[in-house]
Design a protein around this motif. Structure first.
Motif, short mmCIF file in Angstrom:
data_model
loop_
_atom_site.label_atom_id
_atom_site.label_comp_id
_atom_site.label_asym_id
_atom_site.label_seq_id
_atom_site.Cartn_x
_atom_site.Cartn_y
_atom_site.Cartn_z
N UNK A 36 24.85 52.45 51.84
CA UNK A 36 25.49 52.22 50.54
C UNK A 36 24.70 52.82 49.39
N UNK A 37 23.37 52.81 49.49
CA UNK A 37 22.55 53.41 48.44
C UNK A 37 22.76 54.90 48.34
N UNK A 38 22.85 55.57 49.48
CA UNK A 38 23.11 57.01 49.50
C UNK A 38 24.47 57.32 48.93
N UNK A 39 25.45 56.54 49.32
CA UNK A 39 26.81 56.77 48.83
C UNK A 39 26.90 56.55 47.32
N UNK A 40 26.16 55.57 46.81
CA UNK A 40 26.19 55.32 45.37
C UNK A 40 25.60 56.49 44.60
N UNK A 41 24.56 57.12 45.14
CA UNK A 41 23.97 58.28 44.46
C UNK A 41 24.98 59.40 44.34
N UNK A 42 25.72 59.68 45.40
CA UNK A 42 26.76 60.71 45.34
C UNK A 42 27.88 60.31 44.40
N UNK A 43 28.24 59.02 44.40
CA UNK A 43 29.29 58.55 43.51
C UNK A 43 28.90 58.73 42.05
N UNK A 44 27.67 58.40 41.73
CA UNK A 44 27.19 58.59 40.36
C UNK A 44 27.16 60.07 39.98
#
Length: 481
Positions: A375-383
């Motif tokens: 989830x942390x990795x996905x949030x970085x891409x989302x941001x």
């Protein structure tokens, strides 16, 4: 397909027809006239001469909606090939491309652009590739990650390569002995789209690349817009305010009254920015700070004192990860550029700071983590997608293209960017622009070099004169000038 607007009389007419038949295949005279902006009488006159010279021949007829069947025209022989080279920070990708865009061969050669004789070494690499060709070589196209004064002269400023006023064009022409055209690498992709891709159906479009850098090729009325000094499209160096996470408090607040438990809202209601992913939480740093200096955990207590306006606690993807206060440095020498935040190095920096990847982790490691559900990795891409969406909306309002094409190494993980990009991008557009299409194209390393070859293959349609004498020499080699 309108390749470059109306083609004037002169060597552009016969070479334009030969080039069109090469890129599109057998074509009727009426379709040639429509594609090149010529009168049917001019096409008939010029093709008659091309047929007499043995370059073009009449092929089978095709049914028409009325009247007698149309005769197709095609090339009698192989008109030649172009060599394309994409220069990177550690290698040169080289391809041989036929007139119809088919990549006949490709290779990668290790290369150090920081070496004292880097340009001469590049000339040696390309001269060796040219010497191994058995076909008629029309010319060499070179794509570089930087600003180029003109395709014809090829003087390059590329900070990522350590080049300043590098005389790439003159040195390569002396080393190879053929026409050489040089341009920004993203512009070369835009040229390839004009010949073989979306540019066949649209005369104004953007090509956006995400990867090591963030680039933009601009095509307006069928021609690549390069700007006064060849540096148009450097959207990666737009200074950005990274509002990845925002706490806006109650709906409609315009000043600093956010409660300490405020959580970012991704919806349109209430917040003046509103581009945060739903999972993001913001924190106001210590009293008096104008930027969000949240702790490395990504949360902090809200402190209303000292805020000048806005009420929202703002946290950058980088600063919230525990980095030093201030905007991240960019390869251009400035700080806080879009590319510094969401280019592959910026994403890697954020991921390391947040502990999503280890100290030796790379952008590839980050993508693998996102694919595996982190989830942390996905949030970085989302941001990152959210930030790209806001910046690109500004470009849309400036250029007003028909369509946007997304390319580059970063599209391998576009599904993770898109969750932040789409809401941010659409929300930031004026009502009349909200429906602009965004097309994501599959990516391979070869496309960069194929784009460079397109500089040569576009020469028959160069009514704007971007290639100058080099384009004229290509047309002469094409045999139709």
């Amino acid at each position: 397909m309108n390749l470059q607007g109306p083609v004037p009389r002169g060597d552009l007419v016969p070479s334009g027809i030969v080039g069109l038949l090469g890129t599109q295949g057998p074509t009727a005279r009426t379709d040639i006239a429509r594609a090149l902006g010529l009168s049917p009488a001019t096409v008939t006159q010029v093709t008659k001469d091309l047929i007499a010279r043995g370059l073009v021949e009449e092929l089978e007829s095709v049914p028409s909606k009325g009247g007698r069947p149309s005769r197709l025209l095609g090339l009698v022989r192989d008109a030649g090939v172009a060599l394309g080279a994409k220069v990177t920070a550690d290698h040169v990708a080289v391809v041989t491309v036929e007139l119809d865009g088919t990549v006949r061969s490709s290779t990668e050669i290790e290369y150090d652009p920081a070496a004292g004789d880097a340009i001469e070494r590049l000339g040696q690499i390309l001269a060796k590739q040219v010497a191994e060709l058995d076909d008629t070589l029309l010319g060499v196209g070179v794509g570089v990650p930087g600003a180029v004064d003109s395709q014809a002269s090829g003087v390059v400023d590329a900070p990522t390569l350590g080049w300043q006023a590098a005389r790439v064009g003159p040195v390569l022409r002396a080393a190879i002995g053929t026409p050489v055209l040089v341009d920004n690498d993203v512009n070369t992709l835009a040229a390839a789209e004009r010949l073989y891709g979306i540019g066949r159906d649209h005369s104004s479009y953007l090509v956006i690349t995400i990867g090591r850098g963030i680039g933009c090729g601009i095509v307006v009325d069928g021609g690549i817009y390069r700007g006064a000094n060849g540096g148009a499209g450097e959207i990666g160096h737009i200074p950005v305010w990274p509002t990845a996470t925002i706490s806006a408090g109650a709906t409609g607040r315009s000043r600093g009254d956010a409660p300490s438990s405020a959580t970012a809202s991704a919806g349109p209601a209430g917040s003046s920015r509103g581009d945060a992913p739903p999972s993001a939480t913001a924190s106001a740093a210590a009293a008096g700070r104008n930027r969000g200096d949240a702790s490395s955990s990504g949360t902090a207590s809200a402190g209303a004192a000292g805020r000048s306006s806005g009420g929202a606690a703002v946290s950058s993807p980088t600063t919230s990860g525990g980095l030093a206060e201030g905007e991240p440095p960019c390869t251009c020498g400035s700080t806080g550029c879009l590319e510094a935040h969401i280019g592959s190095a910026g994403l890697q920096r954020t991921a390391r700071a947040r502990g999503v990847i280890g100290p030796r982790g790379t952008a590839v490691t980050l993508l693998r983590a996102a694919i595996n559900g982190d989830t942390g990795a996905r949030q970085i891409f989302e941001e990152a997608g959210s930030m790209l969406g806001r910046a690109l909306a500004g470009v849309i309002h400036t250029v007003d293209p028909e369509v946007v094409v997304l390319m580059g190494e970063g599209v391998d993980g576009w599904e993770f960017w898109e969750t932040g990009f789409e809401p941010s991008f659409r929300r930031s557009l004026l009502p009349a622009r909200k429906a602009v299409p965004v097309v994501v194209e599959p990516w391979t390393e070869v496309q960069w070099a194929r784009g460079a070859a397109s500089l040569v293959l576009s020469s028959p349609f160069d009514s704007a004169g971007n290639g100058g004498e080099q384009s004229r020499l290509v047309r002469a080699r094409l045999g139709a000038g």
